[in-house]
Design a protein around this motif. Structure first.
Motif, PDB file in Angstrom:
ATOM      1  N   VAL A   1      29.637  48.672  38.157  1.00  0.00           N
ATOM      2  CA  VAL A   1      31.070  48.380  38.169  1.00  0.00           C
ATOM      3  C   VAL A   1      31.534  47.782  39.491  1.00  0.00           C
ATOM      4  O   VAL A   1      32.281  46.796  39.508  1.00  0.00           O
ATOM      5  N   VAL A   2      31.102  48.366  40.598  1.00  0.00           N
ATOM      6  CA  VAL A   2      31.607  47.937  41.912  1.00  0.00           C
ATOM      7  C   VAL A   2      31.358  46.453  42.174  1.00  0.00           C
ATOM      8  O   VAL A   2      32.279  45.726  42.591  1.00  0.00           O
ATOM      9  N   PRO A   3      30.150  45.925  41.967  1.00  0.00           N
ATOM     10  CA  PRO A   3      29.938  44.496  42.240  1.00  0.00           C
ATOM     11  C   PRO A   3      30.793  43.586  41.348  1.00  0.00           C
ATOM     12  O   PRO A   3      31.256  42.536  41.807  1.00  0.00           O
ATOM     13  N   VAL A   4      30.984  43.980  40.093  1.00  0.00           N
ATOM     14  CA  VAL A   4      31.787  43.144  39.191  1.00  0.00           C
ATOM     15  C   VAL A   4      33.223  43.063  39.686  1.00  0.00           C
ATOM     16  O   VAL A   4      33.807  41.976  39.802  1.00  0.00           O
ATOM     17  N   VAL A   5      33.823  44.221  39.982  1.00  0.00           N
ATOM     18  CA  VAL A   5      35.205  44.235  40.458  1.00  0.00           C
ATOM     19  C   VAL A   5      35.308  43.530  41.809  1.00  0.00           C
ATOM     20  O   VAL A   5      36.241  42.750  42.045  1.00  0.00           O
ATOM     21  N   ALA A   6      34.335  43.784  42.690  1.00  0.00           N
ATOM     22  CA  ALA A   6      34.356  43.156  44.011  1.00  0.00           C
ATOM     23  C   ALA A   6      34.249  41.634  43.915  1.00  0.00           C
ATOM     24  O   ALA A   6      34.842  40.912  44.715  1.00  0.00           O
ATOM     25  N   ALA A   7      33.512  41.136  42.926  1.00  0.00           N
ATOM     26  CA  ALA A   7      33.360  39.690  42.763  1.00  0.00           C
ATOM     27  C   ALA A   7      34.618  39.050  42.183  1.00  0.00           C
ATOM     28  O   ALA A   7      34.906  37.873  42.452  1.00  0.00           O
ATOM     29  N   LEU A   8      35.367  39.803  41.398  1.00  0.00           N
ATOM     30  CA  LEU A   8      36.567  39.249  40.763  1.00  0.00           C
ATOM     31  C   LEU A   8      37.702  39.042  41.765  1.00  0.00           C
ATOM     32  O   LEU A   8      38.571  38.198  41.550  1.00  0.00           O
ATOM     33  N   VAL A   9      37.699  39.822  42.844  1.00  0.00           N
ATOM     34  CA  VAL A   9      38.785  39.707  43.823  1.00  0.00           C
ATOM     35  C   VAL A   9      38.718  38.379  44.588  1.00  0.00           C
ATOM     36  O   VAL A   9      39.696  37.621  44.600  1.00  0.00           O
ATOM     37  N   PRO A  10      37.586  38.041  45.248  1.00  0.00           N
ATOM     38  CA  PRO A  10      37.539  36.737  45.938  1.00  0.00           C
ATOM     39  C   PRO A  10      37.610  35.559  44.978  1.00  0.00           C
ATOM     40  O   PRO A  10      38.009  34.458  45.381  1.00  0.00           O
ATOM     41  N   ALA A  11      37.223  35.778  43.710  1.00  0.00           N
ATOM     42  CA  ALA A  11      37.313  34.690  42.733  1.00  0.00           C
ATOM     43  C   ALA A  11      38.752  34.419  42.314  1.00  0.00           C
ATOM     44  O   ALA A  11      39.033  33.417  41.636  1.00  0.00           O
ATOM     45  N   GLY A  12      39.676  35.304  42.703  1.00  0.00           N
ATOM     46  CA  GLY A  12      41.081  35.109  42.381  1.00  0.00           C
ATOM     47  C   GLY A  12      41.496  35.649  41.034  1.00  0.00           C
ATOM     48  O   GLY A  12      42.646  35.466  40.610  1.00  0.00           O
ATOM     49  N   LEU A  13      40.579  36.313  40.329  1.00  0.00           N
ATOM     50  CA  LEU A  13      40.909  36.863  39.012  1.00  0.00           C
ATOM     51  C   LEU A  13      41.595  38.221  39.115  1.00  0.00           C
ATOM     52  O   LEU A  13      42.266  38.655  38.188  1.00  0.00           O
ATOM     53  N   LEU A  14      41.396  38.906  40.235  1.00  0.00           N
ATOM     54  CA  LEU A  14      42.090  40.163  40.510  1.00  0.00           C
ATOM     55  C   LEU A  14      42.655  40.102  41.918  1.00  0.00           C
ATOM     56  O   LEU A  14      42.078  39.454  42.789  1.00  0.00           O
ATOM     57  N   THR A  15      43.767  40.779  42.122  1.00  0.00           N
ATOM     58  CA  THR A  15      44.368  40.836  43.449  1.00  0.00           C
ATOM     59  C   THR A  15      44.485  42.280  43.903  1.00  0.00           C
ATOM     60  O   THR A  15      44.749  43.174  43.091  1.00  0.00           O
ATOM     61  N   VAL A  16      44.243  42.506  45.192  1.00  0.00           N
ATOM     62  CA  VAL A  16      44.360  43.841  45.790  1.00  0.00           C
ATOM     63  C   VAL A  16      45.314  43.743  46.978  1.00  0.00           C
ATOM     64  O   VAL A  16      45.053  42.971  47.910  1.00  0.00           O
ATOM     65  N   PRO A  17      46.436  44.504  46.966  1.00  0.00           N
ATOM     66  CA  PRO A  17      46.847  45.390  45.876  1.00  0.00           C
ATOM     67  C   PRO A  17      47.408  44.600  44.696  1.00  0.00           C
ATOM     68  O   PRO A  17      47.864  43.487  44.873  1.00  0.00           O
ATOM     69  N   GLY A  18      47.375  45.198  43.535  1.00  0.00           N
ATOM     70  CA  GLY A  18      47.869  44.551  42.324  1.00  0.00           C
ATOM     71  C   GLY A  18      47.648  45.454  41.133  1.00  0.00           C
ATOM     72  O   GLY A  18      46.751  46.287  41.137  1.00  0.00           O
ATOM     73  N   ILE A  19      48.453  45.266  40.090  1.00  0.00           N
ATOM     74  CA  ILE A  19      48.409  46.157  38.940  1.00  0.00           C
ATOM     75  C   ILE A  19      47.180  45.925  38.078  1.00  0.00           C
ATOM     76  O   ILE A  19      46.635  46.853  37.483  1.00  0.00           O
ATOM     77  N   ALA A  20      46.676  44.672  38.004  1.00  0.00           N
ATOM     78  CA  ALA A  20      45.587  44.355  37.071  1.00  0.00           C
ATOM     79  C   ALA A  20      44.287  45.047  37.430  1.00  0.00           C
ATOM     80  O   ALA A  20      43.464  45.326  36.550  1.00  0.00           O
TER      81      ALA A  20
END
Length: 259
Positions: free
Chosen positions: A112-131
């Motif tokens: 799980v961690v690598p998938v979520v971590a990869a989505l953040v720099p890709a712009g698909l998820l934002t931190v902080p953010g609700i998604a």
């Protein structure tokens, strides 16, 4: 748009509360009448009641926490850590009663961690953010389910076919390989729920991400795109979870032996 989204959501009123209570009572009654417990007792019925009440209380509390945490990076990361910790303990204790349950952290965190971590720099998820909360929660939930199913099936198979493992050892197989020959096939069945859900999506099932976006007012095309992403991500996460769980069982990191 906000008015449309609100109109499509389930109304939060006394009628909904009554419906929830009735459904919980039906589930409890079925589990009790048909003795849906391994020992044919009423234990599963009690678990149904406990699970339903806990779900209501936990979601009420979590809803308040998320509303605040999504605006603070440290709080959001802390909340995600709690999700991982609870998932690890839940999965581990379902697999084994001894201290080796802690190894369940690997098949949950590593995929799980690598998938979520990869989505953040890709712009698909934002931190902080609700998604990031629902996406991470869905992936953790999938890893938890796959880990539990794979771990239980693998250990059950190892116990039931211990003679075959001993025979393989007598033929010169390393301990890990002897266990793999026995447990891998049974544990692979843990992927069936994810595979069936992906194969039948849109034809038999309408999963949560798709329905949630529609209820929130999104159009079907973006909702379907997000759901496809979630399903493919779940397949990747759960496949790795099963592989790691099998490896832990084969190496006897996860087992049911006494201390």
């Amino acid at each position: 748009m906000r008015h449309l989204a609100a109109g499509t959501l389930l109304p939060v009123n006394p009628t909904l509360a009554v419906a929830l209570v009735v459904l919980l009572l039906v589930a409890t009654a079925v589990a009790a009448v048909f003795r849906l417990s391994p020992d044919e007792s009423y234990a599963r019925a009690r678990e149904v009641v406990t699970a339903g009440v806990r779900a209501a209380l936990q979601l009420a509390a979590v809803s308040l926490v998320i509303g605040w945490a999504v605006h603070h990076t440290a709080a959001l990361l802390g909340f995600l850590f709690v999700m991982f910790a609870v998932a690890t303990r839940t999965a581990g204790r379902r697999i084994t009663p001894n201290g080796t349950w802690r190894w369940a952290v690997l098949p949950i965190a590593v995929p799980v961690v690598p998938v979520v971590a990869a989505l953040v720099p890709a712009g698909l998820l934002t931190v902080p953010g609700i998604a990031v909360v629902p996406v991470t929660g869905i992936l953790i939930g999938g890893a938890l389910t796959a880990t539990v199913l794979a771990g239980r099936r693998a250990l059950d198979e190892a116990a039931g076919r211990s003679g075959e493992i001993e025979a393989a050892l007598s033929l010169g197989f390393p301990d890990r390989d002897a266990h793999l020959e026995v447990v891998r096939g049974a544990a692979s069945d843990a992927l069936l729920p994810a595979l069936d859900q992906t194969r039948t999506v849109g034809l038999v099932t309408l999963p949560g991400a798709f329905v949630g976006m529609l209820l929130g007012g999104a159009s079907p095309v973006p909702a379907g795109t997000v759901q496809v992403f979630v399903l493919i991500a779940l397949l990747a996460v759960e496949a790795l979870s099963v592989a790691l769980t099998v490896e832990l069982v084969a190496r006897r990191r996860l087992h049911r032996q006494g201390p």
